[in-house]
Write a protein that holds these residues in place. Structure first.
Motif, PDB file in Angstrom:
ATOM      1  N   VAL A 137       0.859  -1.172   0.000  1.00 40.18           N
ATOM      2  CA  VAL A 137       0.000   0.000   0.000  1.00 40.18           C
ATOM      3  C   VAL A 137       0.899   1.228   0.000  1.00 40.18           C
ATOM      4  CG1 VAL A 137      -1.662   1.348   1.342  1.00 40.18           C
ATOM      5  CG2 VAL A 137      -1.905  -1.130   1.173  1.00 40.18           C
ATOM      6  N   GLN A 138       0.594   2.167  -0.871  1.00 38.10           N
ATOM      7  CA  GLN A 138       1.294   3.447  -0.891  1.00 38.10           C
ATOM      8  C   GLN A 138       0.373   4.475  -0.257  1.00 38.10           C
ATOM      9  OE1 GLN A 138       3.227   4.705  -4.563  1.00 38.10           O
ATOM     10  NE2 GLN A 138       2.345   6.753  -4.277  1.00 38.10           N
ATOM     11  N   ALA A 139       0.816   5.070   0.833  1.00 36.93           N
ATOM     12  CA  ALA A 139       0.033   6.090   1.525  1.00 36.93           C
ATOM     13  C   ALA A 139       0.779   7.411   1.448  1.00 36.93           C
ATOM     14  CB  ALA A 139      -0.194   5.694   2.977  1.00 36.93           C
TER      15      ALA A 139
ATOM     16  N   THR B 194      -4.391   6.838  -0.559  1.00 37.73           N
ATOM     17  CA  THR B 194      -3.801   5.508  -0.563  1.00 37.73           C
ATOM     18  C   THR B 194      -4.070   4.821  -1.900  1.00 37.73           C
ATOM     19  OG1 THR B 194      -5.784   4.476   0.395  1.00 37.73           O
ATOM     20  CG2 THR B 194      -4.058   5.176   1.933  1.00 37.73           C
ATOM     21  N   SER B 195      -3.145   3.961  -2.272  1.00 42.64           N
ATOM     22  CA  SER B 195      -3.311   3.166  -3.494  1.00 42.64           C
ATOM     23  C   SER B 195      -2.459   1.914  -3.360  1.00 42.64           C
ATOM     24  CB  SER B 195      -2.906   3.964  -4.734  1.00 42.64           C
ATOM     25  OG  SER B 195      -1.542   4.334  -4.650  1.00 42.64           O
TER      26      SER B 195
ATOM     27  N   LEU C 171      -5.047  12.366   3.253  1.00 47.33           N
ATOM     28  CA  LEU C 171      -4.507  11.029   3.091  1.00 47.33           C
ATOM     29  C   LEU C 171      -4.978  10.467   1.764  1.00 47.33           C
ATOM     30  CD1 LEU C 171      -3.175   8.356   4.095  1.00 47.33           C
ATOM     31  CD2 LEU C 171      -5.375   7.826   5.177  1.00 47.33           C
TER      32      LEU C 171
ATOM     33  N   ARG D 147      -4.238   1.480   8.487  1.00 49.60           N
ATOM     34  CA  ARG D 147      -5.093   2.677   8.516  1.00 49.60           C
ATOM     35  C   ARG D 147      -5.122   3.292   9.911  1.00 49.60           C
ATOM     36  NH1 ARG D 147      -8.572   5.686   5.110  1.00 49.60           N
ATOM     37  NH2 ARG D 147      -9.197   7.369   6.459  1.00 49.60           N
TER      38      ARG D 147
ATOM     39  N   LEU E  68      -1.928   5.304  10.363  1.00 48.40           N
ATOM     40  CA  LEU E  68      -1.996   6.547   9.587  1.00 48.40           C
ATOM     41  C   LEU E  68      -2.925   7.557  10.262  1.00 48.40           C
ATOM     42  CD1 LEU E  68      -2.215   4.911   6.062  1.00 48.40           C
ATOM     43  CD2 LEU E  68      -0.283   6.266   6.924  1.00 48.40           C
TER      44      LEU E  68
END
Length: 154
Positions: free
Chosen positions: A45-47, A147-148, A145, A124, A127
């Motif tokens: 996950v890229q945040a 995310t992807s 935020l 999550r 974050l």
């Protein structure tokens, strides 16, 4: 002539049917799960967190030293495996006045594993703790935020 027109449209009709069938199994037509990563890449996950540096009411801007202290005390212990900080110029709509504000900002990019729903939920939570801490510490309205899913190789 009608047969020729029908045959000319057949590939387009077939493609539309295949596309419709492919989306039918996914809510909102969006793909689910991890991306298909290749070549040894890991699905992660890229945040990206978005931090404004202006304070409300004309108070002095958050200084580089204050932001660095926040990173050292909150972000680093929460994501000890690493992250990237970038300087940015942000724009957002003030929820109280409705005007668009531009301000110096910082973004923090984090790559983290989230192999299942429990791991994604824990990510999550971490974050959101960072976001809440920044809002409290610097009297902010929000911390953005995004995310992807990403394929990552180090």
């Amino acid at each position: 002539m009608a047969d020729v027109a029908f045959l000319a449209r057949l590939p387009a009709v077939a493609a539309l049917l295949l596309l419709t069938a492919a989306c039918a199994g996914h809510p909102h037509g969006l793909p689910q799960g991890n991306p298909a990563c290749t070549g040894g890449d890991a699905a992660m996950v890229q945040a990206t967190l978005f931090f404004g540096l202006d304070r409300p009411g004309g108070a002095p801007q958050i200084t580089p030293a204050e932001f660095d202290r926040f990173v050292d005390e909150v972000v680093s212990p929460t994501f000890p495996d690493g992250f990237t900080i970038q300087q940015a110029e942000g724009g957002w709509r003030d929820t109280q006045t409705g005007t668009t504000i531009r301000e110096p900002s910082r973004t923090i990019l984090i790559l983290a594993p989230a192999a299942d729903a429990a791991a994604a939920g824990a990510l999550r939570d971490r974050l959101d703790r960072i976001r809440a801490a920044y809002i409290r510490a610097f009297d902010q309205q929000a911390v953005g935020l995004a995310t992807s899913r990403a394929c990552v190789d180090f």
